[in-house]
Design a protein around this motif. Structure first.
Motif, PDB file in Angstrom:
ATOM      1  N   GLN A   8       0.753  -1.145   0.142  1.00 48.07           N
ATOM      2  CA  GLN A   8       0.161   0.026   0.067  1.00 48.07           C
ATOM      3  C   GLN A   8       0.891   1.106  -0.035  1.00 48.07           C
ATOM      4  OE1 GLN A   8      -3.074  -0.023  -0.655  1.00 48.07           O
ATOM      5  NE2 GLN A   8      -3.011  -1.964  -0.432  1.00 48.07           N
ATOM      6  N   GLN A   9       1.918   1.335   0.626  1.00 47.64           N
ATOM      7  CA  GLN A   9       2.914   2.555   0.922  1.00 47.64           C
ATOM      8  C   GLN A   9       3.616   2.642  -0.622  1.00 47.64           C
ATOM      9  OE1 GLN A   9       5.372   1.612   4.217  1.00 47.64           O
ATOM     10  NE2 GLN A   9       3.937   2.541   5.767  1.00 47.64           N
ATOM     11  N   GLY A  10       3.812   1.410  -1.295  1.00 46.71           N
ATOM     12  CA  GLY A  10       4.333   1.221  -2.604  1.00 46.71           C
ATOM     13  C   GLY A  10       3.443   2.032  -3.551  1.00 46.71           C
ATOM     14  N   LEU A  11       2.325   1.882  -3.403  1.00 48.96           N
ATOM     15  CA  LEU A  11       1.219   2.118  -4.312  1.00 48.96           C
ATOM     16  C   LEU A  11       1.066   3.589  -4.144  1.00 48.96           C
ATOM     17  CD1 LEU A  11      -1.215  -0.625  -4.333  1.00 48.96           C
ATOM     18  CD2 LEU A  11       0.245  -0.207  -6.231  1.00 48.96           C
ATOM     19  N   ALA A  12       1.146   4.100  -2.963  1.00 54.42           N
ATOM     20  CA  ALA A  12       1.041   5.489  -2.920  1.00 54.42           C
ATOM     21  C   ALA A  12       2.392   6.357  -3.455  1.00 54.42           C
ATOM     22  CB  ALA A  12       1.113   5.792  -1.272  1.00 54.42           C
ATOM     23  N   ALA A  13       3.437   5.771  -3.235  1.00 54.22           N
ATOM     24  CA  ALA A  13       4.771   6.194  -4.099  1.00 54.22           C
ATOM     25  C   ALA A  13       4.445   6.071  -5.654  1.00 54.22           C
ATOM     26  CB  ALA A  13       5.942   5.530  -3.569  1.00 54.22           C
ATOM     27  N   ALA A  14       4.009   4.890  -5.971  1.00 54.32           N
ATOM     28  CA  ALA A  14       3.807   4.919  -7.563  1.00 54.32           C
ATOM     29  C   ALA A  14       2.908   5.801  -8.022  1.00 54.32           C
ATOM     30  CB  ALA A  14       3.300   3.563  -7.786  1.00 54.32           C
ATOM     31  N   GLU A  15       1.707   6.363  -7.145  1.00 53.52           N
ATOM     32  CA  GLU A  15       0.873   7.408  -7.777  1.00 53.52           C
ATOM     33  C   GLU A  15       1.629   8.754  -8.051  1.00 53.52           C
ATOM     34  OE1 GLU A  15      -2.239   8.027  -5.153  1.00 53.52           O
ATOM     35  OE2 GLU A  15      -3.053   5.837  -5.302  1.00 53.52           O
ATOM     36  N   ARG A  16       2.545   8.856  -7.156  1.00 51.13           N
ATOM     37  CA  ARG A  16       3.195  10.454  -7.115  1.00 51.13           C
ATOM     38  C   ARG A  16       4.455  10.191  -8.212  1.00 51.13           C
ATOM     39  NH1 ARG A  16       4.495  13.241  -2.727  1.00 51.13           N
ATOM     40  NH2 ARG A  16       6.754  13.010  -2.796  1.00 51.13           N
ATOM     41  N   VAL A  17       5.116   9.154  -8.509  1.00 47.47           N
ATOM     42  CA  VAL A  17       5.819   9.048  -9.597  1.00 47.47           C
ATOM     43  C   VAL A  17       4.979   9.092 -11.065  1.00 47.47           C
ATOM     44  CG1 VAL A  17       7.475   7.217 -10.792  1.00 47.47           C
ATOM     45  CG2 VAL A  17       7.754   7.512  -8.349  1.00 47.47           C
ATOM     46  N   PHE A  18       3.938   8.342 -11.043  1.00 46.70           N
ATOM     47  CA  PHE A  18       3.169   8.532 -12.285  1.00 46.70           C
ATOM     48  C   PHE A  18       2.716   9.731 -12.719  1.00 46.70           C
ATOM     49  CE2 PHE A  18       2.809   3.668 -11.699  1.00 46.70           C
ATOM     50  CZ  PHE A  18       4.118   3.520 -12.636  1.00 46.70           C
ATOM     51  N   PHE A  19       2.443  10.502 -11.435  1.00 44.38           N
ATOM     52  CA  PHE A  19       1.900  11.790 -11.819  1.00 44.38           C
ATOM     53  C   PHE A  19       2.589  12.694 -12.402  1.00 44.38           C
ATOM     54  CE2 PHE A  19       1.388  16.121 -10.378  1.00 44.38           C
ATOM     55  CZ  PHE A  19       0.131  16.463 -10.644  1.00 44.38           C
ATOM     56  N   ILE A  20       3.988  12.610 -12.169  1.00 39.34           N
ATOM     57  CA  ILE A  20       4.972  13.328 -12.796  1.00 39.34           C
ATOM     58  C   ILE A  20       5.195  12.778 -14.032  1.00 39.34           C
ATOM     59  CG2 ILE A  20       7.633  13.838 -13.017  1.00 39.34           C
ATOM     60  CD1 ILE A  20       6.138  15.357 -10.925  1.00 39.34           C
ATOM     61  N   MET A  21       5.154  11.602 -14.418  1.00 39.89           N
ATOM     62  CA  MET A  21       5.322  11.294 -15.758  1.00 39.89           C
ATOM     63  C   MET A  21       4.129  11.234 -16.789  1.00 39.89           C
ATOM     64  SD  MET A  21       7.196   7.420 -14.671  1.00 39.89           S
ATOM     65  CE  MET A  21       7.249   6.924 -16.369  1.00 39.89           C
ATOM     66  N   ASP A  22       2.855  11.615 -16.121  1.00 34.02           N
ATOM     67  CA  ASP A  22       1.790  11.859 -16.874  1.00 34.02           C
ATOM     68  C   ASP A  22       1.643  13.339 -17.491  1.00 34.02           C
ATOM     69  OD1 ASP A  22       1.082   9.324 -16.934  1.00 34.02           O
ATOM     70  OD2 ASP A  22      -0.334   9.640 -15.188  1.00 34.02           O
ATOM     71  N   ILE A  23       2.614  14.250 -16.774  1.00 34.22           N
ATOM     72  CA  ILE A  23       2.490  15.743 -17.176  1.00 34.22           C
ATOM     73  C   ILE A  23       2.991  15.802 -18.534  1.00 34.22           C
ATOM     74  CG2 ILE A  23       3.326  17.942 -16.571  1.00 34.22           C
ATOM     75  CD1 ILE A  23       3.946  17.361 -13.720  1.00 34.22           C
ATOM     76  N   LYS A  24       2.096  16.366 -19.525  1.00 32.23           N
ATOM     77  CA  LYS A  24       2.426  16.482 -20.775  1.00 32.23           C
ATOM     78  C   LYS A  24       3.565  17.525 -21.083  1.00 32.23           C
ATOM     79  CE  LYS A  24      -0.827  13.344 -21.810  1.00 32.23           C
ATOM     80  NZ  LYS A  24      -0.087  12.198 -22.517  1.00 32.23           N
ATOM     81  N   PRO A  25       4.476  17.416 -21.764  1.00 38.11           N
ATOM     82  CA  PRO A  25       5.337  18.366 -22.055  1.00 38.11           C
ATOM     83  C   PRO A  25       4.544  19.405 -23.190  1.00 38.11           C
ATOM     84  CG  PRO A  25       6.295  16.312 -22.842  1.00 38.11           C
ATOM     85  CD  PRO A  25       4.912  16.030 -22.280  1.00 38.11           C
ATOM     86  N   GLU A  26       4.757  20.747 -22.705  1.00 39.05           N
ATOM     87  CA  GLU A  26       4.328  21.768 -23.586  1.00 39.05           C
ATOM     88  C   GLU A  26       4.950  21.986 -24.580  1.00 39.05           C
ATOM     89  OE1 GLU A  26       4.296  25.068 -20.983  1.00 39.05           O
ATOM     90  OE2 GLU A  26       3.044  24.089 -19.434  1.00 39.05           O
ATOM     91  N   ILE A  27       6.358  21.912 -24.946  1.00 41.75           N
ATOM     92  CA  ILE A  27       7.165  22.095 -25.867  1.00 41.75           C
ATOM     93  C   ILE A  27       7.837  20.619 -26.503  1.00 41.75           C
ATOM     94  CG2 ILE A  27       9.404  23.317 -26.750  1.00 41.75           C
ATOM     95  CD1 ILE A  27       7.438  25.142 -25.598  1.00 41.75           C
ATOM     96  N   GLU A  28       7.319  20.270 -27.517  1.00 35.17           N
ATOM     97  CA  GLU A  28       7.756  19.019 -28.293  1.00 35.17           C
ATOM     98  C   GLU A  28       7.797  19.031 -29.786  1.00 35.17           C
ATOM     99  OE1 GLU A  28       5.194  15.920 -26.562  1.00 35.17           O
ATOM    100  OE2 GLU A  28       3.566  17.012 -26.908  1.00 35.17           O
ATOM    101  N   ASN A  29       8.169  18.208 -30.481  1.00 35.58           N
ATOM    102  CA  ASN A  29       8.223  18.108 -31.937  1.00 35.58           C
ATOM    103  C   ASN A  29       6.965  17.971 -32.340  1.00 35.58           C
ATOM    104  OD1 ASN A  29      10.915  18.343 -32.030  1.00 35.58           O
ATOM    105  ND2 ASN A  29      11.323  16.069 -31.727  1.00 35.58           N
ATOM    106  N   LYS A  30       6.523  18.530 -33.461  1.00 35.81           N
ATOM    107  CA  LYS A  30       5.329  18.354 -33.798  1.00 35.81           C
ATOM    108  C   LYS A  30       5.230  16.937 -35.155  1.00 35.81           C
ATOM    109  CE  LYS A  30       3.545  23.122 -33.937  1.00 35.81           C
ATOM    110  NZ  LYS A  30       3.293  24.279 -34.959  1.00 35.81           N
ATOM    111  N   ALA A  31       4.362  16.525 -35.174  1.00 37.47           N
ATOM    112  CA  ALA A  31       4.347  15.222 -36.190  1.00 37.47           C
ATOM    113  C   ALA A  31       4.931  15.281 -37.281  1.00 37.47           C
ATOM    114  CB  ALA A  31       2.777  14.775 -36.408  1.00 37.47           C
ATOM    115  N   ASN A  32       4.922  16.788 -37.995  1.00 34.33           N
ATOM    116  CA  ASN A  32       5.665  16.826 -39.302  1.00 34.33           C
ATOM    117  C   ASN A  32       6.736  17.748 -39.330  1.00 34.33           C
ATOM    118  OD1 ASN A  32       4.158  19.081 -38.266  1.00 34.33           O
ATOM    119  ND2 ASN A  32       3.302  19.668 -40.433  1.00 34.33           N
ATOM    120  N   SER A  33       7.334  17.639 -38.064  1.00 36.62           N
ATOM    121  CA  SER A  33       8.821  18.406 -37.858  1.00 36.62           C
ATOM    122  C   SER A  33      10.007  18.007 -38.762  1.00 36.62           C
ATOM    123  CB  SER A  33       9.235  18.381 -36.472  1.00 36.62           C
ATOM    124  OG  SER A  33       8.271  19.001 -35.451  1.00 36.62           O
ATOM    125  N   VAL A  34      10.781  18.832 -39.183  1.00 31.64           N
ATOM    126  CA  VAL A  34      11.554  18.567 -40.176  1.00 31.64           C
ATOM    127  C   VAL A  34      12.995  19.014 -39.261  1.00 31.64           C
ATOM    128  CG1 VAL A  34      10.395  18.743 -42.404  1.00 31.64           C
ATOM    129  CG2 VAL A  34      11.611  20.803 -41.263  1.00 31.64           C
TER     130      VAL A  34
END
Length: 577
Positions: free
Chosen positions: A299-325
């Motif tokens: 249960q303590q590990g799952l609480a820690a996993a929630e915090r880790v995945f919260f960061i990993m789920d933040i979407k980058p605002e600056i990233e390559n577009k699909a048609n970047s060259v």
């Protein structure tokens, strides 16, 4: 449930090892049951029937059972440890990789200690829970094997003994939910503590200079006390579940001994069968108790996993577009076209309607008072941020159409706040590029006027320079940074207040290094000191995010009130010295 399923995805590549580990766990459970079963023939055949053959066979059987149990236990432990370490290594690497992709706005909002806690402490908790999950499965196999033994010895007593188990699970579930909630608060307190420590260690010189040791200690004590309170709350929930489980088990065992004893007295059950039954029953409650501890850790590990995945789920605002060259050619023309920028959606614009162009090879200076938006222009070119309106163009193409990697490869930056790593001078100059030869490193150090002071150091280019280069002076750090930029050899150079923190002597040496760096490049010089930018092809004067004037030094003295005021202030300051 979503968190659990997400963790399972990370385990899929190791499914074969997990299956083999499960088989080994089943083997451990089988041997555990066999060790309890062997008590019956030992009692009945040796001590009661006096069977001499069994004196040899049963000890051999016992040795065989425990040797096999040891082999199975080692196998399952190694296989699960292999899986656990690889899963955690993958999650940690993905988290750090994701942190590298997140925008500057994320780094400015989040505390360093908080992020360090999630990468280290939270993932360690997660790792512990994966390891404990293996223990949980192992105990389930042990319970199944021992239930089989007690039912085979006496099915009536076996049913009574096993009925107690579901009752014992009730506190496990109740306290498990509570521990998960407390676990989140514990991890948050650890993050707060790491953040305070990071600040106090980094700022120790300032703390001592202002005699604020007691103030900072009191600040740390408050956080430490909060961590203590949350930890003790978690301990109370964790520790009470095991005694409750044991008490429930003891009640069941007492009933079984009372009923079993009567059957032995009445002759309906042999002493050996009863002894085997009691041994299996007592062994049965040990894994049940371990299930409680395993659930607490999970249960303590799952609480820690929630915090880790919260960061990993933040979407980058600056990233390559699909048609970047890929940006392949060095830009012939760089343009700011009606560019607006803000650091936060709710904040005011820091750049407003910027429009000007720079040709290849030109040196352009950006000047203005503090907060005018000078550094923000550099942030836009490197795509640390994107414009709210308008665009930055390379050869009439929006830089957002290029891949981030190829765009940033074309730009070098030297700033006032130099970041050097706790590594050798050579590695700080090469910056992780293992293909660079020592001769190339020495050559750029010579061009940056850094070779002379490096050669005077005890280990020369292999000298470790301390955290953020603290063993070097400001001018020396700046020259290492310039050598790094020369080695990168990008066609566009941004100098952001590169000499503003240096004294006159250090500035003179660094300025010569910068002159070497600027050769054959398009250069943007962000400066407070107007004396450093007189030779620029033209100067852009910014005020409150807007262009007030553009021209050379002499023209701006006539046309720009702000530029003239800045110039007079610096001349007066120099004369007063």
């Amino acid at each position: 449930m979503k968190i659990t399923l997400r963790l399972i995805k990370y385990m899929r590549p190791y499914l074969g090892k997990i299956i083999l580990s499960m088989i080994a766990m089943a083997g451990v459970g089988l041997m555990t049951g066999a060790s309890a079963w062997l008590i019956k023939p030992a009692m009945d055949k040796i001590f009661i029937a006096k069977d001499e053959t069994m004196i040899y066979l049963i000890p051999i059987a016992i040795i065989t059972v425990f040797v096999l149990k040891g082999i199975f236990r080692y196998s399952q432990g190694y296989l699960m440890k292999y899986t656990e370490e690889h899963v955690v290594m993958k999650i940690r690497e993905e988290l750090v990789e994701h942190l590298h992709k997140l925008p500057m706005s994320f780094s400015e909002k989040w505390k360093t200690g908080e992020l360090m806690s999630r990468v280290t402490n939270d993932i360690n908790k997660l790792q512990s829970s994966i390891s404990t999950f293996a223990t949980l499965v192992l105990q389930i196999f042990n319970i199944i094997a021992l239930i089989a033994v007690v039912i085979l010895q006496n099915w009536k007593l076996g049913i009574i003994a096993t009925i107690v188990l579901p009752v014992a699970v009730i506190p496990i579930v109740h306290f498990g939910k509570k521990l998960r909630r407390v676990g989140r608060k514990t991890q948050e307190s650890v993050a707060d503590m790491m953040n305070i420590l990071q600040e106090e260690i980094s700022g120790i010189k300032t703390i001592q200079a202002f005699l604020k040791e007691k103030t900072m200690l009191e600040r740390f004590k408050r956080i430490n006390r909060r961590y203590y309170d949350v930890t003790m709350k978690a301990a109370r929930s964790s520790l009470i579940s095991s005694p409750i489980t044991e008490a429930i088990g003891a009640v069941g065992l007492a009933i079984v001994i009372w009923m079993g004893g009567k059957e032995v007295i009445n002759g309906t059950m042999t002493p050996g069968a009863f002894s085997s039954f009691i041994a299996a029953s007592m062994m049965l409650y040990d894994p049940a108790k371990r299930l409680t501890n395993a659930n607490n850790s999970i249960q303590q590990g799952l609480a820690a996993a929630e915090r880790v995945f919260f960061i990993m789920d933040i979407k980058p605002e600056i990233e390559n577009k699909a048609n970047s060259v890929t940006l392949r050619n060095n830009p012939e023309l760089i343009e700011f076209s009606h560019t607006y920028m803000k650091y936060n959606k709710e904040e005011r614009y820091v750049l407003k309607d910027l429009s000007f162009s720079v040709k290849k090879g030109q040196k352009v200076a950006i000047v203005g008072p503090t907060g005018a938006g000078k550094t923000s222009m550099a942030d836009l070119m490197l795509r640390f941020y994107d414009p709210e309106k308008g665009s930055v163009l390379f050869d009439h193409k929006d830089i957002r159409s290029f891949t981030l990697e190829s765009l940033r490869d074309k730009i070098s930056i030297v700033t006032q706040d130099i970041f050097l790593f706790n590594d050798t001078i050579a590695n700080n100059i090469s910056f992780g590029n293992n293909e660079i030869t020592f001769e190339a490193i020495k050559q750029v150090a010579l061009a940056a006027y850094a070779d002379r002071f490096i050669e005077r150091l005890p280990e020369k280019y292999n000298t470790l320079i301390g955290d953020r280069g603290t063993r070097l002076s400001g001018g020396e750090r700046q020259r290492i940074s310039i050598a790094r930029a020369i080695l990168k050899n990008s066609p566009i150079l941004i100098l952001d207040e590169a000499t503003s923190a240096l004294d006159s002597m250090a500035e003179e040496i660094v300025q010569r290094a910068i002159d070497n760096l600027m050769k054959n490049r398009t250069v943007f010089i962000i400066a407070h000191r107007l004396s450093t930018i007189r030779n620029a092809d033209f100067i852009v004067v910014l005020n409150d995010g807007k262009i007030e004037a553009i021209g050379n030094h002499n023209a701006l003295l006539e046309r720009s009130v702000l530029y003239k005021r800045l110039h007079e202030l610096q001349v007066n300051a120099k004369n007063s010295c």
